[in-house]
Design a protein around this motif. Structure first.
Motif, PDB file in Angstrom:
ATOM      1  N   THR A 131      45.181   2.537   1.516  1.00  0.00           N
ATOM      2  CA  THR A 131      46.416   1.917   1.582  1.00  0.00           C
ATOM      3  C   THR A 131      46.934   1.641   0.183  1.00  0.00           C
ATOM      4  O   THR A 131      47.904   1.618  -0.426  1.00  0.00           O
ATOM      5  CB  THR A 131      46.608   0.796   2.655  1.00  0.00           C
ATOM      6  N   GLU A 132      45.958   0.953  -0.603  1.00  0.00           N
ATOM      7  CA  GLU A 132      46.183   0.302  -2.016  1.00  0.00           C
ATOM      8  C   GLU A 132      46.707   1.441  -2.708  1.00  0.00           C
ATOM      9  O   GLU A 132      47.520   1.340  -3.506  1.00  0.00           O
ATOM     10  CB  GLU A 132      44.876  -0.197  -2.465  1.00  0.00           C
ATOM     11  N   GLN A 135      50.112   3.096  -1.500  1.00  0.00           N
ATOM     12  CA  GLN A 135      51.316   2.205  -2.198  1.00  0.00           C
ATOM     13  C   GLN A 135      51.565   2.117  -3.332  1.00  0.00           C
ATOM     14  O   GLN A 135      52.655   2.045  -3.912  1.00  0.00           O
ATOM     15  CB  GLN A 135      50.880   0.603  -1.475  1.00  0.00           C
ATOM     16  N   SER A 136      50.632   2.273  -4.458  1.00  0.00           N
ATOM     17  CA  SER A 136      50.844   2.375  -5.778  1.00  0.00           C
ATOM     18  C   SER A 136      51.484   3.728  -6.124  1.00  0.00           C
ATOM     19  O   SER A 136      52.415   3.694  -6.780  1.00  0.00           O
ATOM     20  CB  SER A 136      49.617   2.357  -6.492  1.00  0.00           C
ATOM     21  N   ALA A 138      53.279   5.476  -4.129  1.00  0.00           N
ATOM     22  CA  ALA A 138      54.799   5.340  -3.530  1.00  0.00           C
ATOM     23  C   ALA A 138      55.708   4.636  -4.501  1.00  0.00           C
ATOM     24  O   ALA A 138      56.791   5.054  -4.690  1.00  0.00           O
ATOM     25  CB  ALA A 138      54.670   4.685  -2.188  1.00  0.00           C
ATOM     26  N   VAL A 139      55.262   3.707  -5.280  1.00  0.00           N
ATOM     27  CA  VAL A 139      56.130   2.798  -6.122  1.00  0.00           C
ATOM     28  C   VAL A 139      56.164   3.673  -7.442  1.00  0.00           C
ATOM     29  O   VAL A 139      57.352   3.833  -8.086  1.00  0.00           O
ATOM     30  CB  VAL A 139      55.345   1.386  -6.541  1.00  0.00           C
ATOM     31  N   LEU A 145      56.599   5.149   1.784  1.00  0.00           N
ATOM     32  CA  LEU A 145      55.011   5.180   1.842  1.00  0.00           C
ATOM     33  C   LEU A 145      54.750   6.484   2.735  1.00  0.00           C
ATOM     34  O   LEU A 145      53.586   7.334   2.537  1.00  0.00           O
ATOM     35  CB  LEU A 145      54.270   4.017   2.445  1.00  0.00           C
TER      36      LEU A 145
END
Length: 276
Positions: A131-132, A135-136, A138-139, A145
Motif C-alpha cells: 500500500t505504501e 500510494q506513492s 499514485a501521487v 490508487l
C-alpha cells in the motif's frame, strides 16, 4: 527482548534485507517452506554466501522464468488518449518498458496475500508495504490508487521480496527494529523514458509526512534505496538512532545488493539483546 538494527550505509532493497537476515542464520529450507505458504508458483529462490570486498555475506535473489525480464514492477495505467502506451517503473532493482496486458492491481495482490496460508503478522505487514508503494506511485503519476498496478512478472518478484521480508523477520523472532540513517546515491538513473533523479520519485514521495533520515552519497551516481526497501523501512523501523547503549550485539550479518558500486554495496544488520 530481541532487537534488529539496520546499518544502511549503502541503502536498502528487498533482496538485500532478506539476504542480511538469512546471513544471521535463518535456516534457508525453513524460510522456503514458510514462503511456500504464499501458494504462488513460478519462482525459484537463490541464496549463497559469497565474499565482496573480502567480506562474506549472503546474496539473495528471486529467479523468474528466463523468457521474461523480472525487473518490471509498477505500471501506470495512463488512459489511451494521454499516452499510446503504458509505463513501467520497477519496484526494486531497475527499470524497463513493456506492452504486456498481464497485470495485477493492488487489490489483486492483497487478495493473493489474504488467501495464502501465511501468518496474520506476515499478511498484515506485507500489505502495508504494498500500500505504501502503490500510494506513492499514485501521487507521483497523478493516478487514482485503483489505476496503479503491477506487471505480472514484476508483481511476482515484488510479492516474494516483500512477503519474504516478513517471513524472515518472523523466523528471527525480532521484537523491535532500530535503524541508522539511510544512505542513498545521487545524480540520475536512466529509465525507459529518460533520466530519473535519485532518490527516485516513489522513494521521495514516501518521505512525505515521515521523519526518516536520509543522506545522499554524492560520490555514487546510482539508486541505493529502492521503493521496496523504503516501504519495508517505513513499516518495521521503530526508531532511527545509533545502537542503544543498553543493547549487546549478538550477531552481525550482511545482505548484498545487485548494483556494482565502488564501495561495499550491502545492508549490514545486527541482532541485539538487551543487557541485564
Amino acid at each position: 527482548m530481541r532487537t534488529l538494527y539496520l546499518d544502511a550505509f549503502s541503502g536498502i532493497s528487498g533482496d538485500m534485507f532478506i539476504g542480511a537476515l538469512l546471513d544471521l542464520g535463518i535456516d534457508f529450507k525453513q524460510f522456503k517452506t514458510e514462503l511456500a505458504k504464499l501458494n504462488v508458483p513460478g519462482y525459484h529462490l537463490h541464496a549463497e554466501r559469497i565474499a565482496k570486498s573480502s567480506i562474506y555475506g549472503t546474496d539473495f535473489d528471486v529467479h523468474l522464468p528466463d523468457a521474461v525480464h523480472k525487473d518490471a514492477g509498477f505500471i501506470e495505467a495512463i488512459p489511451a488518449q494521454h499516452h499510446e502506451h503504458s509505463h513501467i517503473h520497477e519496484a526494486d532493482h531497475g527499470h524497463s518498458h513493456s506492452h504486456s496486458d498481464e497485470v495485477r492491481h493492488l487489490k489483486e495482490v492483497e487478495a493473493i496475500i489474504d488467501h495464502s496460508d501465511l501468518s496474520d503478522y506476515v499478511k498484515t505487514n506485507a500489505k502495508r508495504v504494498f500500500t505504501e508503494i502503490a500510494q506513492s506511485e499514485a501521487v507521483v503519476h497523478n493516478l487514482p490508487l485503483s489505476d496503479v498496478h503491477f506487471h505480472e512478472v514484476g508483481a511476482l518478484d515484488s510479492i516474494v521480496d516483500i512477503v519474504g521480508a516478513f517471513v524472515a523477520l518472523e523466523l528471527l523472532g525480532v521484537d523491535q527494529v532500530y535503524s541508522s540513517e539511510l544512505t542513498d546515491g545521487s545524480g540520475f538513473i536512466k529509465v525507459a523514458h529518460g533520466l530519473m533523479p535519485v532518490p527516485v520519485p516513489a522513494v521521495m514521495q514516501m518521505r512525505v509526512g515521515s521523519s526518516i533520515p536520509i543522506k545522499q552519497n554524492r560520490n555514487l551516481n546510482t539508486e541505493l534505496i529502492t521503493p521496496t526497501g523504503m516501504g519495508i523501512v517505513k513499516t518495521i523501523v521503530d526508531q532511527f538512532c545509533p545502537i542503544p547503549n543498553d543493547q549487546t550485539i549478538m550477531q552481525v550479518g550482511y545482505g548484498f545488493g545487485n548494483r556494482e558500486t565502488p564501495q561495499l554495496n550491502a545492508l549490514r544488520v545486527m541482532l541485539c539483546e538487551k543487557k541485564n
